[in-house]
Write a protein that holds these residues in place. Structure first.
Motif, PDB file in Angstrom:
ATOM      1  N   TYR A 189      23.384 -20.107  16.980  1.00  0.00           N
ATOM      2  CA  TYR A 189      22.103 -20.580  17.513  1.00  0.00           C
ATOM      3  C   TYR A 189      21.776 -22.039  17.189  1.00  0.00           C
ATOM      4  N   ARG A 190      22.591 -22.734  16.405  1.00  0.00           N
ATOM      5  CA  ARG A 190      22.327 -24.148  16.156  1.00  0.00           C
ATOM      6  C   ARG A 190      23.646 -24.907  15.997  1.00  0.00           C
ATOM      7  N   GLU A 247      21.973 -23.750   4.676  1.00  0.00           N
ATOM      8  CA  GLU A 247      22.850 -22.583   4.716  1.00  0.00           C
ATOM      9  C   GLU A 247      22.366 -21.580   5.779  1.00  0.00           C
ATOM     10  N   ALA A 248      23.136 -20.517   5.923  1.00  0.00           N
ATOM     11  CA  ALA A 248      22.749 -19.440   6.834  1.00  0.00           C
ATOM     12  C   ALA A 248      21.490 -18.740   6.317  1.00  0.00           C
ATOM     13  N   HIS A 249      20.860 -17.979   7.197  1.00  0.00           N
ATOM     14  CA  HIS A 249      19.658 -17.227   6.806  1.00  0.00           C
ATOM     15  C   HIS A 249      19.952 -16.365   5.575  1.00  0.00           C
ATOM     16  N   THR A 250      21.012 -15.591   5.610  1.00  0.00           N
ATOM     17  CA  THR A 250      21.586 -14.902   4.450  1.00  0.00           C
ATOM     18  C   THR A 250      23.093 -14.884   4.672  1.00  0.00           C
ATOM     19  N   SER A 293      25.716 -30.823  14.482  1.00  0.00           N
ATOM     20  CA  SER A 293      25.084 -32.143  14.430  1.00  0.00           C
ATOM     21  C   SER A 293      23.687 -32.060  13.821  1.00  0.00           C
ATOM     22  N   GLU A 294      22.981 -30.976  14.107  1.00  0.00           N
ATOM     23  CA  GLU A 294      21.641 -30.775  13.534  1.00  0.00           C
ATOM     24  C   GLU A 294      21.725 -30.639  12.022  1.00  0.00           C
ATOM     25  N   GLU A 295      22.675 -29.853  11.563  1.00  0.00           N
ATOM     26  CA  GLU A 295      22.868 -29.679  10.123  1.00  0.00           C
ATOM     27  C   GLU A 295      23.229 -31.007   9.468  1.00  0.00           C
ATOM     28  N   ALA A 296      24.114 -31.774  10.109  1.00  0.00           N
ATOM     29  CA  ALA A 296      24.533 -33.061   9.548  1.00  0.00           C
ATOM     30  C   ALA A 296      23.356 -34.028   9.438  1.00  0.00           C
ATOM     31  N   GLU A 297      22.497 -34.000  10.433  1.00  0.00           N
ATOM     32  CA  GLU A 297      21.315 -34.871  10.434  1.00  0.00           C
ATOM     33  C   GLU A 297      20.428 -34.584   9.225  1.00  0.00           C
ATOM     34  N   ALA A 346      13.284 -19.374  12.128  1.00  0.00           N
ATOM     35  CA  ALA A 346      12.925 -18.029  11.680  1.00  0.00           C
ATOM     36  C   ALA A 346      14.125 -17.146  12.021  1.00  0.00           C
ATOM     37  N   ILE A 347      15.094 -17.119  11.158  1.00  0.00           N
ATOM     38  CA  ILE A 347      16.442 -16.611  11.399  1.00  0.00           C
ATOM     39  C   ILE A 347      17.025 -17.420  12.566  1.00  0.00           C
ATOM     40  N   SER A 348      16.980 -16.903  13.787  1.00  0.00           N
ATOM     41  CA  SER A 348      17.553 -17.640  14.918  1.00  0.00           C
ATOM     42  C   SER A 348      16.498 -18.156  15.890  1.00  0.00           C
ATOM     43  N   VAL A 349      15.227 -18.007  15.549  1.00  0.00           N
ATOM     44  CA  VAL A 349      14.138 -18.402  16.450  1.00  0.00           C
ATOM     45  C   VAL A 349      13.584 -19.766  16.026  1.00  0.00           C
ATOM     46  N   PRO A 350      13.687 -20.781  16.882  1.00  0.00           N
ATOM     47  CA  PRO A 350      13.167 -22.098  16.524  1.00  0.00           C
ATOM     48  C   PRO A 350      11.650 -22.145  16.581  1.00  0.00           C
ATOM     49  N   VAL A 351      11.084 -23.130  15.917  1.00  0.00           N
ATOM     50  CA  VAL A 351       9.624 -23.259  15.878  1.00  0.00           C
ATOM     51  C   VAL A 351       9.044 -23.411  17.282  1.00  0.00           C
TER      52      VAL A 351
END
Length: 367
Positions: A275-276, A264-267, A279-283, A200-205
């Motif tokens: 904030y991330r 992609e980025a939030h906007t 490696s997470e994006e690559a996964e 949620a923008i920079s807030v994880p679940v």
């Protein structure tokens, strides 16, 4: 699913019909849902490819300064395209600001879509023509609008179903709770599609809920809940389609969580590196919904080089039309600001219109 009239607890693992390697899934993981016909899968693949090319083109236009802002849906095509494909022409879609590719897939033209993002109009298309409500920037407000329309359709005897997208962050809003509760109490023909893209923008679940899944909340409202692999477009289509028909049959609302990721980025104003990690994006790039379906369709001989080339040509033609739309300056009349405020114009508004008209005339004369 159409005979389900009560809560259904989401499965522990997300429902999946095609795995990340492009292989058809069998057994418990499917939760009894069947793989859609090949013709449907080919259409889903085509729509996802066009949607991604459009999304990339609009992102490029934004970086060039030709649009004010744009929230990309790269990586989330499976959730959005499957949902729209599962809807009938009489059903209504209630999108968020990130669901532009859903509008495209439902027939809204690039120039009508982009009027919103370059500030020409809040809604550049006719909602009644496309059965699409204005894209909602405030979180979760469109969910209540969807339930209102669904309830009205039920009272009229109309078979329309209202489908709304929500992000994981939206489910933390009070409006979402009100919409879920309202829909369940009134057995409204509504389907809530939660695109859980992890941020949620920079807030994880994990900082929003301690629930096992977001779909687990459904049972508390007395409606069926389904936890789906959102990057498996086949599974998303099958589950959303069943939920829509369940609602149309008079069994009320359904909550569906599609597990996906925002690549992609939030906007364009956001910096996700704060904030991330990469490696997470690559996964998640490795779990691409388009490549997954392409692998399956190629293996069964449905996606030939000829078909793939035709789809790519159509995608490039769409990108060209999108660029051309931005090369034409919009004809704007500032006085339109006053046209749709009240059914009967009030004296104060009339005075404001006259003041602005005077200012515009003075500035044009000075020029």
């Amino acid at each position: 699913m159409s005979d389900v009239a009560g809560p259904v607890r989401p499965t522990e693992m997300p429902i999946r019909l095609i795995d990340p390697k492009g292989t058809a899934v069998k057994g418990k993981r499917t939760a009894g849902f069947a793989l859609p016909d090949v013709e449907i899968l080919l259409r889903l693949y085509r729509d996802m490819v066009l949607a991604r090319r459009f999304d990339a083109q609009v992102t490029a236009l934004t970086r060039q300064g030709r649009l004010a802002t744009y929230p990309s849906a790269l990586g989330q095509e499976g959730c959005e395209i499957a949902t729209v494909a599962a809807m009938s022409g009489n059903d209504w879609l209630f999108p968020t600001y990130r669901d532009t590719i859903a509008l495209l897939s439902r027939g809204v033209s690039p120039v009508e879509i982009l009027a919103f993002f370059r500030g020409d109009w809040h809604t550049g298309f006719d909602p009644n023509v496309h059965k699409i409500a204005p894209q909602s920037t405030p979180l979760a407000t469109q969910a209540l609008h969807a339930v209102g329309l669904a309830t009205a359709a039920k009272l009229r005897g109309d078979d329309a179903v209202a489908v709304t997208f929500l992000g994981d962050g939206s489910t933390s809003e009070g409006d979402a709770h009100e919409a879920f509760n309202f829909a369940s109490v009134w057995a409204a023909p509504a389907v809530f599609v939660i695109q859980n893209n992890h941020w949620a923008i920079s807030v994880p679940v994990a900082k929003q809920t301690h629930a096992r899944t977001l779909a687990d909340r459904a049972i508390g409202y007395g409606m069926p809940g389904y936890y789906v692999d959102g990057n498996d477009v086949a599974a998303m289509y099958a589950v959303v389609r069943a939920a829509i028909e369940n609602a149309r049959a008079g069994h009320g609302p359904t909550m569906i969580e599609g597990l996906t990721y925002r690549i992609e980025a939030h906007t364009n104003s956001d910096d996700p590196t704060r904030y991330r990690g990469k490696s997470e994006e690559a996964e998640w790039r490795a779990l691409d919904p388009i490549e997954r379906l392409a692998t399956y369709l190629t293996e069964i001989g449905a996606l030939t080089d000829t078909v793939r080339a035709e789809i790519m040509d159509a995608a490039e033609e769409l990108a060209e039309r999108t660029r051309d739309a931005m090369n034409t300056d919009a004809v704007l009349d500032p006085l339109e600001l006053f046209d749709h405020v009240y059914a009967a114009e009030r004296p104060a508004l009339r005075e404001q219109r006259a003041f602005l008209a005077h200012e515009l005339a003075h500035s044009e004369g000075a020029a």
